[in-house]
Motif scaffolding. Structure first.
Motif, PDB file in Angstrom:
ATOM      1  N   ALA A  38       1.055  -2.757   7.852  1.00 33.75           N
ATOM      2  CA  ALA A  38       1.600  -2.928   9.203  1.00 33.75           C
ATOM      3  C   ALA A  38       0.523  -3.360  10.191  1.00 33.75           C
ATOM      4  CB  ALA A  38       2.233  -1.622   9.672  1.00 33.75           C
ATOM      5  N   GLY A  39      -0.732  -3.141   9.867  1.00 35.62           N
ATOM      6  CA  GLY A  39      -1.759  -3.493  10.825  1.00 35.62           C
ATOM      7  C   GLY A  39      -3.052  -3.902  10.161  1.00 35.62           C
ATOM      8  N   PRO A  40      -3.621  -4.977  10.567  1.00 39.95           N
ATOM      9  CA  PRO A  40      -3.165  -5.751  11.714  1.00 39.95           C
ATOM     10  C   PRO A  40      -1.976  -6.670  11.403  1.00 39.95           C
ATOM     11  CG  PRO A  40      -5.211  -6.678  10.883  1.00 39.95           C
ATOM     12  CD  PRO A  40      -4.918  -5.448  10.060  1.00 39.95           C
ATOM     13  N   LEU A  41      -1.845  -7.175  10.156  1.00 40.79           N
ATOM     14  CA  LEU A  41      -0.743  -8.065   9.780  1.00 40.79           C
ATOM     15  C   LEU A  41      -0.429  -7.879   8.302  1.00 40.79           C
ATOM     16  CD1 LEU A  41      -2.066 -11.316  11.496  1.00 40.79           C
ATOM     17  CD2 LEU A  41      -0.088  -9.987  12.233  1.00 40.79           C
ATOM     18  N   PRO A  42       0.744  -8.324   7.828  1.00 39.38           N
ATOM     19  CA  PRO A  42       0.989  -8.325   6.382  1.00 39.38           C
ATOM     20  C   PRO A  42      -0.039  -9.211   5.673  1.00 39.38           C
ATOM     21  CG  PRO A  42       3.028  -8.699   7.578  1.00 39.38           C
ATOM     22  CD  PRO A  42       1.906  -8.779   8.588  1.00 39.38           C
ATOM     23  N   ILE A  43      -0.308  -8.886   4.420  1.00 43.64           N
ATOM     24  CA  ILE A  43      -1.243  -9.679   3.615  1.00 43.64           C
ATOM     25  C   ILE A  43      -0.400 -10.461   2.631  1.00 43.64           C
ATOM     26  CG2 ILE A  43      -3.199  -9.601   2.051  1.00 43.64           C
ATOM     27  CD1 ILE A  43      -3.890  -6.864   3.387  1.00 43.64           C
TER      28      ILE A  43
ATOM     29  N   GLU B  32      -5.334  -1.690   7.866  1.00 43.68           N
ATOM     30  CA  GLU B  32      -5.832  -0.499   8.551  1.00 43.68           C
ATOM     31  C   GLU B  32      -4.726   0.553   8.628  1.00 43.68           C
ATOM     32  OE1 GLU B  32      -6.926  -2.138  12.327  1.00 43.68           O
ATOM     33  OE2 GLU B  32      -8.740  -3.074  11.533  1.00 43.68           O
ATOM     34  N   GLY B  33      -5.101   1.764   8.999  1.00 45.52           N
ATOM     35  CA  GLY B  33      -4.117   2.826   9.211  1.00 45.52           C
ATOM     36  C   GLY B  33      -3.618   3.480   7.937  1.00 45.52           C
ATOM     37  N   ILE B  34      -4.397   3.417   6.865  1.00 47.59           N
ATOM     38  CA  ILE B  34      -4.005   4.055   5.610  1.00 47.59           C
ATOM     39  C   ILE B  34      -4.716   5.406   5.521  1.00 47.59           C
ATOM     40  CG2 ILE B  34      -4.073   3.862   3.101  1.00 47.59           C
ATOM     41  CD1 ILE B  34      -4.096   0.806   3.506  1.00 47.59           C
ATOM     42  N   ASN B  35      -3.985   6.445   5.190  1.00 48.01           N
ATOM     43  CA  ASN B  35      -4.565   7.779   5.090  1.00 48.01           C
ATOM     44  C   ASN B  35      -5.586   7.852   3.963  1.00 48.01           C
ATOM     45  OD1 ASN B  35      -2.985   8.779   7.184  1.00 48.01           O
ATOM     46  ND2 ASN B  35      -1.318   9.313   5.798  1.00 48.01           N
ATOM     47  N   ALA B  36      -6.553   8.749   4.114  1.00 50.08           N
ATOM     48  CA  ALA B  36      -7.547   8.981   3.067  1.00 50.08           C
ATOM     49  C   ALA B  36      -6.849   9.532   1.831  1.00 50.08           C
ATOM     50  CB  ALA B  36      -8.601   9.959   3.568  1.00 50.08           C
ATOM     51  N   GLY B  37      -7.423   9.274   0.678  1.00 49.85           N
ATOM     52  CA  GLY B  37      -6.864   9.767  -0.574  1.00 49.85           C
ATOM     53  C   GLY B  37      -6.496   8.627  -1.497  1.00 49.85           C
ATOM     54  N   LEU B  38      -5.829   8.967  -2.578  1.00 50.12           N
ATOM     55  CA  LEU B  38      -5.413   7.988  -3.567  1.00 50.12           C
ATOM     56  C   LEU B  38      -4.397   7.019  -2.957  1.00 50.12           C
ATOM     57  CD1 LEU B  38      -5.699   7.218  -6.572  1.00 50.12           C
ATOM     58  CD2 LEU B  38      -3.743   8.692  -7.026  1.00 50.12           C
ATOM     59  N   VAL B  39      -4.625   5.723  -3.124  1.00 50.62           N
ATOM     60  CA  VAL B  39      -3.742   4.691  -2.567  1.00 50.62           C
ATOM     61  C   VAL B  39      -3.255   3.805  -3.706  1.00 50.62           C
ATOM     62  CG1 VAL B  39      -3.543   2.749  -0.947  1.00 50.62           C
ATOM     63  CG2 VAL B  39      -5.016   4.695  -0.387  1.00 50.62           C
ATOM     64  N   ASP B  40      -1.948   3.639  -3.813  1.00 53.15           N
ATOM     65  CA  ASP B  40      -1.340   2.751  -4.809  1.00 53.15           C
ATOM     66  C   ASP B  40      -1.233   1.368  -4.189  1.00 53.15           C
ATOM     67  OD1 ASP B  40       0.041   1.715  -7.003  1.00 53.15           O
ATOM     68  OD2 ASP B  40       1.978   2.369  -6.215  1.00 53.15           O
TER      69      ASP B  40
ATOM     70  N   PHE C 180       0.878  -1.176   0.000  1.00 52.51           N
ATOM     71  CA  PHE C 180       0.000   0.000   0.000  1.00 52.51           C
ATOM     72  C   PHE C 180       0.911   1.221   0.000  1.00 52.51           C
ATOM     73  CE2 PHE C 180      -2.064  -3.583   1.829  1.00 52.51           C
ATOM     74  CZ  PHE C 180      -3.365  -3.528   1.363  1.00 52.51           C
ATOM     75  N   ASN C 181       0.855   1.994  -1.073  1.00 55.52           N
ATOM     76  CA  ASN C 181       1.753   3.143  -1.243  1.00 55.52           C
ATOM     77  C   ASN C 181       3.216   2.731  -1.057  1.00 55.52           C
ATOM     78  OD1 ASN C 181      -0.379   4.897  -1.803  1.00 55.52           O
ATOM     79  ND2 ASN C 181      -0.719   5.285   0.360  1.00 55.52           N
ATOM     80  N   GLY C 182       3.565   1.569  -1.579  1.00 53.42           N
ATOM     81  CA  GLY C 182       4.949   1.097  -1.578  1.00 53.42           C
ATOM     82  C   GLY C 182       5.407   0.361  -0.339  1.00 53.42           C
ATOM     83  N   ALA C 183       4.549   0.207   0.664  1.00 53.95           N
ATOM     84  CA  ALA C 183       4.946  -0.468   1.910  1.00 53.95           C
ATOM     85  C   ALA C 183       3.952  -1.583   2.234  1.00 53.95           C
ATOM     86  CB  ALA C 183       4.991   0.526   3.065  1.00 53.95           C
TER      87      ALA C 183
END
Length: 113
Positions: free
Chosen positions: A37-42, A72-80, A31-34
């Motif tokens: 982190a939560g709850p676990l890696p997919i 979870e914990g991804i900011n609002a907006g466009l997500v790569d 998600f956006n290159g990373a």
């Protein structure tokens, strides 16, 4: 759209792993290159045991598989969002491919917490 939500991601399609000796590959979402982190890696892994060295054989497995999870914990907006193939820690690398000779899908859904 919201920063207090979770993203549900699903990959469904063909995964292939090929090797002459034991090997392992890992398919995972970023998600956006990373990695999440939560709850676990997919993630999902495919491990192949050693073939038959005396016959000089190669193991070549094609599987319809799915990789699914929540992040979870991804900011609002466009997500790569991307799906990657990497190595498993402490295992030799194999020859991996994704989506061979079939339709593959990635489904992304925003869910309220």
């Amino acid at each position: 759209m919201r920063s207090n939500s979770a993203l549900r991601v699903l990959f469904s399609g063909s995964l292939r792993l090929k090797c002459r000796s034991a090997c392992c590959q890992r398919w995972y979402f970023t998600f956006n290159g990373a990695e999440c982190a939560g709850p676990l890696p997919i993630e999902a892994i495919i491990y192949l045991d050693q073939g038959s060295p005396e016959l000089n054989s190669t193991i070549n497995i094609h599987r319809t598989s799915s990789v699914e999870g929540l992040c979870e914990g991804i900011n609002a907006g466009l997500v790569d969002i991307a799906i990657w193939v990497g190595t498993c820690s402490d295992y030799p690398r194999g020859d991996a491919s994704t989506g061979w000779n079939s339709v593959s899908r990635i489904i992304i859904e925003e869910l309220p917490k």
